[in-house]
Write a protein that holds these residues in place. Structure first.
Motif, PDB file in Angstrom:
ATOM      1  N   ALA A 190       0.826  -1.221   0.000  1.00 34.13           N
ATOM      2  CA  ALA A 190       0.000   0.000   0.000  1.00 34.13           C
ATOM      3  C   ALA A 190       0.851   1.258   0.000  1.00 34.13           C
ATOM      4  N   GLY A 191       2.148   1.114   0.276  1.00 33.97           N
ATOM      5  CA  GLY A 191       3.033   2.268   0.286  1.00 33.97           C
ATOM      6  C   GLY A 191       3.318   2.774   1.686  1.00 33.97           C
ATOM      7  N   THR A 192       4.194   3.780   1.775  1.00 38.33           N
ATOM      8  CA  THR A 192       4.588   4.342   3.067  1.00 38.33           C
ATOM      9  C   THR A 192       4.526   5.862   3.028  1.00 38.33           C
ATOM     10  N   PHE A 193       4.521   6.460   4.222  1.00 37.13           N
ATOM     11  CA  PHE A 193       4.585   7.910   4.360  1.00 37.13           C
ATOM     12  C   PHE A 193       5.671   8.211   5.377  1.00 37.13           C
ATOM     13  N   LYS A 194       6.732   8.872   4.956  1.00 33.29           N
ATOM     14  CA  LYS A 194       7.854   9.153   5.848  1.00 33.29           C
ATOM     15  C   LYS A 194       7.595  10.450   6.617  1.00 33.29           C
ATOM     16  N   ALA A 195       7.361  10.318   7.909  1.00 32.59           N
ATOM     17  CA  ALA A 195       7.119  11.496   8.762  1.00 32.59           C
ATOM     18  C   ALA A 195       8.429  12.245   9.000  1.00 32.59           C
ATOM     19  N   THR A 196       8.307  13.494   9.377  1.00 29.42           N
ATOM     20  CA  THR A 196       9.485  14.344   9.535  1.00 29.42           C
ATOM     21  C   THR A 196      10.275  14.052  10.805  1.00 29.42           C
ATOM     22  N   SER A 197       9.643  13.371  11.771  1.00 28.81           N
ATOM     23  CA  SER A 197      10.340  13.025  13.001  1.00 28.81           C
ATOM     24  C   SER A 197       9.604  11.892  13.700  1.00 28.81           C
ATOM     25  N   ILE A 198      10.279  11.285  14.666  1.00 33.48           N
ATOM     26  CA  ILE A 198       9.656  10.219  15.453  1.00 33.48           C
ATOM     27  C   ILE A 198       8.456  10.764  16.226  1.00 33.48           C
ATOM     28  N   LYS A 199       8.586  11.954  16.813  1.00 36.29           N
ATOM     29  CA  LYS A 199       7.474  12.534  17.584  1.00 36.29           C
ATOM     30  C   LYS A 199       6.248  12.786  16.710  1.00 36.29           C
ATOM     31  N   VAL A 200       6.464  13.227  15.484  1.00 39.01           N
ATOM     32  CA  VAL A 200       5.341  13.453  14.568  1.00 39.01           C
ATOM     33  C   VAL A 200       4.635  12.129  14.274  1.00 39.01           C
ATOM     34  N   ALA A 201       5.401  11.078  14.044  1.00 41.13           N
ATOM     35  CA  ALA A 201       4.815   9.762  13.764  1.00 41.13           C
ATOM     36  C   ALA A 201       4.054   9.240  14.986  1.00 41.13           C
ATOM     37  N   GLU A 202       4.612   9.448  16.173  1.00 38.86           N
ATOM     38  CA  GLU A 202       3.930   9.025  17.402  1.00 38.86           C
ATOM     39  C   GLU A 202       2.600   9.765  17.563  1.00 38.86           C
ATOM     40  N   ALA A 203       2.640  11.065  17.317  1.00 38.25           N
ATOM     41  CA  ALA A 203       1.429  11.882  17.462  1.00 38.25           C
ATOM     42  C   ALA A 203       0.375  11.507  16.426  1.00 38.25           C
ATOM     43  N   ALA A 204       0.827  11.220  15.198  1.00 34.65           N
ATOM     44  CA  ALA A 204      -0.110  10.861  14.126  1.00 34.65           C
ATOM     45  C   ALA A 204      -0.914   9.630  14.497  1.00 34.65           C
ATOM     46  N   LYS A 205      -0.232   8.656  15.093  1.00 31.79           N
ATOM     47  CA  LYS A 205      -0.928   7.427  15.470  1.00 31.79           C
ATOM     48  C   LYS A 205      -1.951   7.667  16.568  1.00 31.79           C
ATOM     49  N   VAL A 206      -1.526   8.382  17.616  1.00 35.21           N
ATOM     50  CA  VAL A 206      -2.408   8.521  18.764  1.00 35.21           C
ATOM     51  C   VAL A 206      -3.644   9.363  18.433  1.00 35.21           C
ATOM     52  N   ILE A 207      -3.527  10.291  17.461  1.00 35.35           N
ATOM     53  CA  ILE A 207      -4.725  11.086  17.127  1.00 35.35           C
ATOM     54  C   ILE A 207      -5.663  10.340  16.182  1.00 35.35           C
ATOM     55  N   GLU A 208      -5.170   9.321  15.473  1.00 29.40           N
ATOM     56  CA  GLU A 208      -6.073   8.521  14.622  1.00 29.40           C
ATOM     57  C   GLU A 208      -7.208   7.963  15.462  1.00 29.40           C
ATOM     58  N   ASN A 209      -6.846   7.315  16.562  1.00 30.67           N
ATOM     59  CA  ASN A 209      -7.857   6.684  17.405  1.00 30.67           C
ATOM     60  C   ASN A 209      -8.577   7.684  18.296  1.00 30.67           C
ATOM     61  N   THR A 210      -7.901   8.762  18.659  1.00 34.15           N
ATOM     62  CA  THR A 210      -8.561   9.801  19.455  1.00 34.15           C
ATOM     63  C   THR A 210      -9.671  10.467  18.650  1.00 34.15           C
ATOM     64  N   GLN A 211      -9.398  10.752  17.381  1.00 32.66           N
ATOM     65  CA  GLN A 211     -10.418  11.346  16.519  1.00 32.66           C
ATOM     66  C   GLN A 211     -11.635  10.434  16.407  1.00 32.66           C
ATOM     67  N   ARG A 212     -11.386   9.155  16.219  1.00 35.98           N
ATOM     68  CA  ARG A 212     -12.501   8.203  16.085  1.00 35.98           C
ATOM     69  C   ARG A 212     -13.295   8.103  17.392  1.00 35.98           C
ATOM     70  N   ASP A 213     -12.586   8.120  18.497  1.00 31.38           N
ATOM     71  CA  ASP A 213     -13.245   8.048  19.805  1.00 31.38           C
ATOM     72  C   ASP A 213     -14.168   9.242  20.015  1.00 31.38           C
TER      73      ASP A 213
END
Length: 423
Positions: A190-213
């Motif tokens: 499906a491909g990849t998306f290279k985030a600009t930093s580890i913190k950005v990638a961490e934040a991206a994940k946690v808001i995926e589920n927070t938004q849905r919640d």
């Protein structure tokens, strides 16, 4: 030559190890001896891999082990351990810390440690890296490196499997970010998306589920309002969904290892920094209260139909956090059970998807070991809590046959034609 170790062989780690085994040498590591023995014999109790897929991985040379010696010659370590919350809804980073401490003992020059577990921004570099440095005696970004690529597995989903879900990647240096991205790109179709930093990638994940919640909490609150008004929430949603930009969600229980847990990681970090995340915490409060509300509505419907509550028999169909999946983690069905038993009701629970032994680790109530539709026992009320295929196929006659007097059907999942009450 790249040799990968995947640490944690649950719903996330095992499919990932299988995907990498098609192109790389892979060791799957887990501290659960029973799990390791089952995998080596070709059995996956999570049902994420079929028997054929697991045998394919074994034929490809994958090794499943709980012996740290078997991972010493790996040079890429991918950590997929759980990140739960404690009884106070605070992040429990114990599995991550212990995994990092273990890895520190085997780290070598230029090794890369990639974390996939859902965390708040900063955990990889502020919590995990110090443990790696302490145990290894090596220096971060000089002797070893890290990456973060959040898991996006959807347990039980046979369509959106690990290789078919776009993967966010990141690394502790620009060069390592590219190495990590290339590694995942080699197996993620499906491909990849290279985030600009580890913190950005961490934040991206946690808001995926927070938004849905938060979105589900809105629908759940609307359901409470519409139920008070006396109109069907699902009919309202169907009407509203005729507008092209309306997000169509349904009310329900919010459990599982992600949506009901991950927002607390973000709120913990926010409050640590002095910000009160009222919207996110409010959403959590609404979603956490749905089990109690469903139990109260069940009691209300029984009273309306002249059925006593104390010593009544109530059947709950389904206990997993989602349909057609054996995953019991953080199931909110238990809230319904607890509340009904507070009223003095006798509650039976049936779920054909779960392993009865496994329930003892994640669920504090016993389950029926036989299909209630094949027994002579009658029930004063039946709650459909999970939309397993086995329950979707049931007919009105099936419910009538096991009901005591007038059948009371409480439908949480919208799969019954004419329920007594529907969320």
């Amino acid at each position: 030559m790249t040799k990968i170790c995947v640490i944690g062989l649950g719903y996330v780690g095992l499919p990932l190890a299988h995907a990498f085994s098609e192109k790389y040498r892979v060791v799957g590591f887990d501290i659960n001896e029973i799990r390791i023995n089952e995998l080596n014999s070709g059995f996956d109790r999570t049902l994420e891999l079929s028997e054929i897929q697991l045998k394919e991985a074994l034929n490809n040379g994958i090794t499943f082990s709980l012996d740290i010696k078997d991972i010493e010659d790996c040079n890429v370590y991918i950590v997929t351990v759980p990140t739960p919350i404690d009884s106070s809804n605070r992040p429990d980073l114990t599995p991550l810390v212990k995994s990092s401490q273990m890895l520190g003992k085997v780290l070598k020059k230029n090794d890369i440690v990639i974390y996939e577990s859902t965390v708040y921004p900063g955990v990889t570099e502020e919590v995990c890296v110090p443990e790696l440095e302490r145990e290894s005696g090596m220096k971060f970004n000089t002797d070893f490196f890290c990456g973060y690529s959040p898991e996006r597995i959807n347990p039980g989903d046979k369509e959106h499997t690990v290789t078919k879900i776009l993967k966010v990647t990141s690394g502790s240096t620009p060069e390592i970010a590219t190495v990590v991205d290339d590694l995942y790109s080699s197996v993620i179709t499906a491909g990849t998306f290279k985030a600009t930093s580890i913190k950005v990638a961490e934040a991206a994940k946690v808001i995926e589920n927070t938004q849905r919640d938060v979105n589900i909490a809105l629908i759940n609150e609307l359901a409470l309002i519409f139920d008070s008004i006396g109109i069907d929430t699902n009919e309202v949603i169907d009407a509203a969904a005729t507008k092209w930009n309306f997000i169509k969600l349904k009310p329900g229980l919010v459990g599982g290892h992600c949506i009901g847990v991950d927002p607390y990681y973000l709120t913990f970090k926010a409050e640590e920094l002095g910000y009160k995340p009222n919207l996110i915490l409010g959403a959590r409060q609404i979603n956490n209260g749905m089990g109690k509300y469903i139990a109260e509505q069940t009691v209300k419907q029984m009273i309306k139909n002249d059925k006593k509550i104390k010593d009544s028999n109530i059947l709950i169909l389904g206990v997993t956090f989602k349909e057609n999946c054996p995953d019991l983690r953080n199931t909110k069905v238990t809230d319904i059970v607890d509340e009904l038993r507070e009223y003095g009701a006798n509650v039976d629970i049936y779920d054909p998807w779960v392993d009865l032994e496994e329930t003892k680790h994640h669920f504090h109530h016993e389950l029926l070991d036989k299909n209630p539709f094949e027994s002579d026992k009658k029930y004063d009320s039946i709650i459909i809590a999970v939309a397993h295929n086995e329950f979707v196929s049931l007919r009105e006659e099936d419910f009538k046959n096991i009901s005591s007097g007038k059948e009371i059907l409480i439908d949480i999942k919208g799969i019954v034609q004419n329920p007594t009450w529907r969320l």
